[in-house]
Design an enzyme around this catalytic site. Structure first.
Site, short mmCIF file in Angstrom:
data_model
loop_
_atom_site.label_atom_id
_atom_site.label_comp_id
_atom_site.label_asym_id
_atom_site.label_seq_id
_atom_site.Cartn_x
_atom_site.Cartn_y
_atom_site.Cartn_z
CG HIS A 18 19.09 1.41 41.22
ND1 HIS A 18 19.01 2.78 41.10
CD2 HIS A 18 20.26 1.04 40.65
CE1 HIS A 18 20.11 3.21 40.50
NE2 HIS A 18 20.88 2.18 40.21
CE1 TYR A 19 22.42 -1.84 39.06
CE2 TYR A 19 21.64 -2.15 41.29
CZ TYR A 19 22.60 -1.71 40.41
OH TYR A 19 23.74 -1.11 40.89
CG HIS A 20 12.08 -3.20 37.25
ND1 HIS A 20 11.56 -4.43 36.95
CD2 HIS A 20 11.29 -2.30 36.64
CE1 HIS A 20 10.49 -4.28 36.18
NE2 HIS A 20 10.30 -2.99 35.99
#
Ligand code: MG
Length: 677
Positions: free
Chosen positions: A310-312
């Site tokens: 997700h944060y990638h």
């Protein structure tokens, strides 16, 4: 009559006289603004003269005219404020916002009402996100769009009221120390702390501040044409905005995605309001941080160091947003080619670890993002990387471009390894996560995996469900985060102490592909996991627990939802779904191994969870003899299909230099699987 009674009577009188709700407060002229703005700039001549003459209200009116007629500054989010569109959902946020029912978080629906006299400290569920994200004002920009589309002044009037109300009720405190921490800290309100100071932790957390910095550039464009956007309001707005940017300058987060978000939004602030004396400093700091952090947070293989899909993905968006802002405002050369190349690498990393429909594994704190959203992303990315044939292929549903030449691929620095037998939706794929120590959103899950078969996921990661807060919120967080809720090995169900996997072998080609990873999970127990991908058809997993730890070794598998049969005699699970995506799992362990079924969960999104079975195969470890398991996972279309599976070790016992086993699946011939390090 004391002061407070007097104040109450006066405000009531004001409400009656002007028909305003009790909470509304009138914007005041903030003359400080004229010190913050560079009055020597072209276009500021009249503002400067009026201010010099001591006529600040006229100077403010002149400044408002300047902004209404200003050209040459653009944001990627709104091309032309007069031509915006609004989704049904955002229209609802705007209309609910009029009634102080504020859309704060998707996980808490329906939205809460914050009272006629808005209570910005209302915290109905002690989840930090619910209180933090209130201060992102997610309904403000939709209100601006609703205003532009309808021409109805009620949106503009209400926005200016709420904007001022927020300033008055969320005082900025500079002299009581830093309480607006960024970390995962639990959301306990301390009784002995001044409530205004405590409130700073939420209202002025740098991530929220940066969010407002970005979104207010949009609100400014949408509302400036309204009569409610008065000269006095402009000075309040600019003063508040300036304080926001200066706050970030002094309180950038130390690391992680928060720092990236903050930097990108400082680029917005510095670019959108070049009139501020410090604008160039803000913009430069954002550019500098992104140029530096893209080297720090992105590994050489393209993975973002929080090891969370997700944060990638969010980081890709951040880097691109900064680039878009630079493109529109003529400073793309602030970003070197290596910055752009890294974004491309990040995209390819993400596309590879995701499944054929571009849904993602729910590793770490990832929510499940569906393929539809990715289609939009690929189209955008393809414009940025027109030479990239794979991105073009995915952007055009295969009409143009070409698929990558590889199938299986490893990202050794980030510790993501992908086995696949094709790129189509009917492909069989496994994505394994076994990486280095990582930042907050990472979970202690080394060695875990997800499988995709025939259009659907198997052994989906449990996900995250919630982030942080108090009481029950934290209990759920701990359940989803813990090692035992993954497809990997624990000792006594406890979380692994170290998350630092070493890759011992990666063999991504041929009929039998192999991945071997090792993690010193506990000080006295090492977990070696060897995965064989056989004939592109099934997986054989060898787990070895090595060390002198005593206790019970648990090998966990999160079973798919829906019907399945299982047996404690043969230690197998056989799923019975009618959607063409089934599997048989059989575990072979030492004498005395037991099977345990517990409650399991899968969370596709924040505050959403579906029940399933968390199965574990448990072996008592009484001395330093390694515990060894073989698990065979055979994906299959038919529910009724029950292939016979046998597996055994051919070597005498644990051998640090390799593994040798024999496996037989269904009618296939016996196979010897082995490797030597
Ligand atoms: Mg997880």
């Amino acid at each position: 009559m004391n002061f407070h009674t007097m104040k109450r009577i006066l405000s009531l009188a004001a409400a009656i006289l002007f028909g305003m709700s009790a909470y509304a407060q009138v914007p005041q002229l903030r003359s400080e603004v004229f010190d913050l703005i560079d009055l020597e700039r072209p276009g500021m001549e009249q503002v400067k003269a009026l201010h010099a003459a001591g006529n600040d209200i006229e100077a403010a009116k002149s400044l408002l005219d300047y902004y209404k007629n200003r050209k040459g500054v653009a944001t990627p989010d709104i091309k032309d404020p007069a031509k915006v569109t609004i989704s049904e959902e955002h229209q609802k946020w705007a209309d609910d916002g009029l009634k102080h029912t504020f859309f704060v978080h998707k996980g808490y629906q329906p939205s809460y009402n914050y009272g006629e006299d808005i209570d910005w400290r209302f915290w109905p569920v002690k989840d930090n996100e619910l209180r933090w994200q209130l201060h992102r004002h997610k309904w403000f920009t939709p209100m601006g769009k609703a205003y532009r589309i309808s021409g109805d002044e009620k949106y503009a009037v209400e926005w200016t009221k709420q904007y001022i109300d927020w300033i008055r009720k969320n005082p900025y405190i500079t002299d009581k120390g830093k309480v607006f921490t960024d970390g995962p800290g639990e959301g306990e309100v301390k009784a002995d702390v001044d409530p205004d100071v405590e409130n700073m932790r939420f209202a002025w957390r740098p991530l929220e501040v940066s969010n407002r910095l970005q979104d207010q550039t949009l609100q400014f464009q949408l509302f400036i044409v309204s009569p409610a956007f008065t000269a006095e309001f402009l000075t309040e707005f600019l003063f508040n905005y300036h304080r926001h940017a200066e706050h970030i300058m002094a309180n950038y987060s130390d690391s992680g995605n928060h720092l990236l978000f903050e930097a990108q939004r400082m680029i917005y602030a510095g670019t959108f309001f070049p009139e501020f004396k410090n604008a160039e400093t803000w913009r430069k700091s954002g550019v500098e941080i992104l140029n530096r952090e893209i080297g720090v947070q992105i590994y050489d293989d393209g993975g973002q160091y929080e090891l969370c899909p997700h944060y990638h993905l969010a980081s890709i968006e951040i880097f691109i947003k900064a680039l878009d802002m630079a493109d529109l405002n003529g400073f793309r050369n602030a970003f070197p080619q290596s910055y752009i190349d890294t974004i491309e690498k990040m995209i390819m990393f993400y596309a590879n670890i995701c499944f054929p429909d571009f849904s993602n594994p729910c590793f770490s704190d990832a929510k499940l993002i569906k393929g539809k959203q990715m289609k939009t992303n690929f189209k955008k990315w393809s414009r940025l990387f027109p030479e990239n044939q794979a991105i073009k292929y995915w952007a055009t549903d295969g009409k143009k471009g070409a698929l990558p030449e590889h199938l299986s691929i490893g990202y050794p620095t980030s510790g993501f390894f992908v086995f696949r037998n094709g790129w189509g939706k009917d492909a069989l794929q496994m994505t394994v996560k076994a990486g280095p120590p990582a930042f907050w959103h990472n979970q202690p899950d080394n060695g875990t995996f997800e499988i995709w078969y025939n259009g659907r996921p198997l052994f989906q990661d449990s996900g995250s469900y919630v982030y942080a807060g108090e009481g029950e919120v934290m209990e759920w967080r701990r359940w989803f985060r813990r090692t035992a809720s993954h497809n990997t090995l624990t000792l006594n169900h406890e979380n692994i102490e170290t998350t630092d996997s070493k890759t011992l072998l990666w063999q991504p080609e041929g009929d039998v592909q192999v991945f071997v990873t090792e993690n010193q999970s506990y000080s006295n127990l090492k977990h070696r996991r060897s995965i064989f991908f056989v004939d592109g058809k099934y997986f054989v997993i060898v787990d070895e627990a090595i060390g002198d730890a005593k206790g019970v070794v648990n090998l966990h598998y999160q079973m798919p939802r829906g019907k399945s049969t299982n047996s404690r005699e043969t230690m197998h699970f056989n799923t019975e779904a009618d959607n063409g995506c089934n599997m048989k799992l059989q575990c072979f362990g030492p004498e005395g191994m037991t099977m345990k079924k517990e409650e399991g969960w899968q969370s596709p999104d924040y505050m959403k969870k579906n029940k399933r079975i968390n199965a574990s195969f448990n072996v008592k470890k009484t001395d330093n003899t390694p515990v060894r398991y073989i698990t065979v996972i055979v994906p299959k279309e038919e529910a009724g299909d029950n292939p016979s599976i046998t597996a055994k070790f051919l070597d005498k016992g644990y051998n640090a230099n390799g593994v040798k086993i024999q496996v037989k699946v269904g009618k296939d011939k016996k196979k010897t699987l082995s490797y030597t390090l």
